[in-house]
Design a protein around this motif. Structure first.
Motif, PDB file in Angstrom:
ATOM      1  N   GLU A  10      11.461  -7.702 -11.778  1.00  0.00           N
ATOM      2  CA  GLU A  10      11.035  -6.500 -11.390  1.00  0.00           C
ATOM      3  C   GLU A  10       9.732  -6.271 -11.105  1.00  0.00           C
ATOM      4  N   ALA A  11       8.779  -6.920 -11.524  1.00  0.00           N
ATOM      5  CA  ALA A  11       7.208  -7.124 -11.193  1.00  0.00           C
ATOM      6  C   ALA A  11       7.161  -7.525  -9.886  1.00  0.00           C
ATOM      7  N   LEU A  12       7.843  -8.603  -9.748  1.00  0.00           N
ATOM      8  CA  LEU A  12       7.588  -9.485  -8.395  1.00  0.00           C
ATOM      9  C   LEU A  12       8.125  -8.569  -7.127  1.00  0.00           C
ATOM     10  N   LEU A  13       9.339  -7.653  -7.274  1.00  0.00           N
ATOM     11  CA  LEU A  13       9.647  -6.848  -6.009  1.00  0.00           C
ATOM     12  C   LEU A  13       8.772  -5.740  -6.027  1.00  0.00           C
ATOM     13  N   ARG A  14       8.121  -5.066  -7.105  1.00  0.00           N
ATOM     14  CA  ARG A  14       7.068  -4.273  -6.895  1.00  0.00           C
ATOM     15  C   ARG A  14       5.882  -4.881  -6.123  1.00  0.00           C
ATOM     16  N   LEU A  15       5.501  -5.921  -6.452  1.00  0.00           N
ATOM     17  CA  LEU A  15       4.331  -6.656  -5.738  1.00  0.00           C
ATOM     18  C   LEU A  15       4.729  -6.828  -4.267  1.00  0.00           C
ATOM     19  N   HIS A  16       5.805  -7.018  -3.704  1.00  0.00           N
ATOM     20  CA  HIS A  16       6.317  -7.475  -2.514  1.00  0.00           C
ATOM     21  C   HIS A  16       5.919  -6.104  -1.754  1.00  0.00           C
ATOM     22  N   THR A  17       5.944  -4.890  -2.156  1.00  0.00           N
ATOM     23  CA  THR A  17       5.387  -3.679  -1.155  1.00  0.00           C
ATOM     24  C   THR A  17       4.146  -3.872  -0.997  1.00  0.00           C
ATOM     25  N   SER A  18       3.234  -4.783  -1.491  1.00  0.00           N
ATOM     26  CA  SER A  18       1.951  -4.886  -1.277  1.00  0.00           C
ATOM     27  C   SER A  18       1.593  -6.283  -0.462  1.00  0.00           C
ATOM     28  N   GLY A  19       0.424  -5.972   0.240  1.00  0.00           N
ATOM     29  CA  GLY A  19      -0.097  -7.301   0.844  1.00  0.00           C
ATOM     30  C   GLY A  19      -0.660  -8.396   0.278  1.00  0.00           C
ATOM     31  N   PRO A  20      -0.682  -9.481   0.567  1.00  0.00           N
ATOM     32  CA  PRO A  20      -1.303 -10.592  -0.253  1.00  0.00           C
ATOM     33  C   PRO A  20      -2.855 -10.673  -0.363  1.00  0.00           C
ATOM     34  N   GLU A  21      -3.656  -9.570   0.286  1.00  0.00           N
ATOM     35  CA  GLU A  21      -5.149  -9.350   0.085  1.00  0.00           C
ATOM     36  C   GLU A  21      -5.301  -7.956   0.173  1.00  0.00           C
ATOM     37  N   ARG A  56      -5.383  -1.129  -6.962  1.00  0.00           N
ATOM     38  CA  ARG A  56      -6.121  -1.901  -6.300  1.00  0.00           C
ATOM     39  C   ARG A  56      -5.648  -2.411  -4.637  1.00  0.00           C
ATOM     40  N   LEU A  57      -4.268  -2.453  -4.795  1.00  0.00           N
ATOM     41  CA  LEU A  57      -3.577  -3.225  -3.678  1.00  0.00           C
ATOM     42  C   LEU A  57      -3.427  -2.182  -2.287  1.00  0.00           C
ATOM     43  N   GLU A  58      -3.319  -2.942  -1.270  1.00  0.00           N
ATOM     44  CA  GLU A  58      -3.100  -2.407   0.011  1.00  0.00           C
ATOM     45  C   GLU A  58      -1.540  -2.901   0.421  1.00  0.00           C
ATOM     46  N   GLY A  59      -0.991  -2.010   1.621  1.00  0.00           N
ATOM     47  CA  GLY A  59       0.203  -2.348   1.879  1.00  0.00           C
ATOM     48  C   GLY A  59       0.284  -3.505   2.848  1.00  0.00           C
ATOM     49  N   VAL A  60       1.541  -3.951   3.000  1.00  0.00           N
ATOM     50  CA  VAL A  60       1.850  -5.099   3.715  1.00  0.00           C
ATOM     51  C   VAL A  60       1.396  -4.999   5.181  1.00  0.00           C
ATOM     52  N   PRO A  61       0.558  -6.139   5.738  1.00  0.00           N
ATOM     53  CA  PRO A  61       0.093  -5.988   7.076  1.00  0.00           C
ATOM     54  C   PRO A  61       1.235  -6.030   8.305  1.00  0.00           C
ATOM     55  N   SER A  62       1.107  -5.170   9.258  1.00  0.00           N
ATOM     56  CA  SER A  62       2.121  -5.295  10.397  1.00  0.00           C
ATOM     57  C   SER A  62       2.370  -6.706  10.721  1.00  0.00           C
TER      58      SER A  62
END
Length: 349
Positions: A10-21, A56-62
């Protein structure tokens, strides 16, 4: 019923909506930290911790342009292509086993271990460890693709080729390392100082790298131990950045069981080069006593790291607990190193 793997997924799927930086280049430590928290008995705290961290996180880059088997070389090290890289590895994992993909790409990515202050290889190490210990499923396989994609996008060579051919143990080589002239720098600017730092290359090449795979595993284990204990004495040089001298080789150590044994020696050599670089850039020149951990149980130390909240403190405590578990009875120096990180790293860093 064991629900910890479900919490991780569940945590990983939440995090995959954010970018790596985020914030112009800070690494998203979420996937690494939650994997460590679940594995060390803190699954109940994961989502509460993530609720705060995700702010703190930002979205997945285009995405830009599709990466293929024919054009991947031109995209290697291009941080703007990170989403393209994740898509490439996601497609690859739909067609072939993850171990097979890892074996092929490990040799391509390993020379670029220095990228993003070694965070990509650390993220790969956590992803591989969960696949090996918890098993395969969609969320964990997706995290493996994200981790590989981040490494490919941030691939960066050290400015000097390192070929260890000496007889020194990890502890001996680490203790002999010089420091760069200006340690108040970003990793990239620190790397640039290494070739001109007297004694850095010769000391780094003094390490003994054995041929026998089991001896390599022992040597890499000794490196993680030496780097962890070194943090106890020298972490005040830079409390955050020096943790990677231990967590990066530990990520390689955790990946070894999934790699062909013929890749182990080169993996040890590169992990050592990265640890050497980070130590020379960020370790304090003179030692300072770390907090006493004689009365602290390992699980208490990790719980304190989670309560502290900083992602670097959590990841370093995870590494320190592994070192402590393999230490002789009564040796609490690794736990002291973890407590030192809690003292040196502010919650808002």
């Amino acid at each position: 019923m064991d629900t910890t793997s479900g919490t991780l997924d569940e945590a990983l799927l939440r995090l995959h909506t954010s970018g790596p930086e985020f914030k112009g280049g800070l690494s998203n430590h979420g996937p690494m930290a939650v994997e460590a928290m679940v594995r060390n008995g803190q699954a109940r705290t994961v989502h509460r911790w993530l609720d705060t961290y995700a702010n703190r996180l930002e979205g997945v880059p285009s995405a830009r342009t599709r990466i293929t088997d024919a054009n991947w070389r031109e995209a290697l090290g291009d941080s703007g292509r990170v989403t393209d890289w994740t898509a490439y590895f996601t497609d690859q994992l739909a067609e072939r086993p993850w171990r097979e993909l890892l074996a092929e790409w490990w040799t391509r990515l390993l020379p670029g271990i220095a990228g993003a202050a070694t965070h990509p290889v650390i993220r790969v190490g956590h992803a591989v460890h969960s696949l090996l210990t918890v098993g395969e499923d969609a969320a964990r396989t997706a995290e493996f693709a994200h981790a590989l994609g981040y490494w490919a996008a941030r691939h960066l060579l050290l400015p000097a080729a390192v070929h260890p051919t000496g007889s020194a143990t990890p502890a001996e080589a680490l203790a002999a390392l010089p420091r760069i002239a200006d340690q108040r720098v970003t990793p990239e600017k620190g790397y640039a100082q290494l070739p001109g730092t007297p004694g850095w290359l010769s000391t780094t090449e003094s390490l003994h790298v054995p041929d026998d795979p089991e001896a390599v595993r022992a040597g890499l284990t000794a490196l993680v131990r030496a780097a962890t204990l070194n943090y106890a004495d020298h972490g005040h040089g830079n409390g955050i950045m020096l943790v990677h001298a231990a967590t990066a080789p530990n990520a390689v150590l955790r990946t070894l069981p999934a790699l062909p044994r013929e890749l182990w020696a080169s993996s040890f050599a590169v992990a050592w080069a990265a640890a050497s670089a980070i130590t020379a850039i960020y370790a304090a020149d003179t030692p300072r006593p770390a907090p006493d951990a004689a009365s602290a149980a390992p699980e208490e130390v990790f719980e304190r790291a989670v309560a502290h909240g900083n992602e670097h403190a959590i990841k370093f405590a995870d590494t320190a607990l592994g070192v402590a578990a393999a230490s002789e009875d009564g040796d609490t120096r690794a736990l002291s190193a973890a407590l030192n990180a809690l003292a040196l790293i502010a919650e808002d860093d």
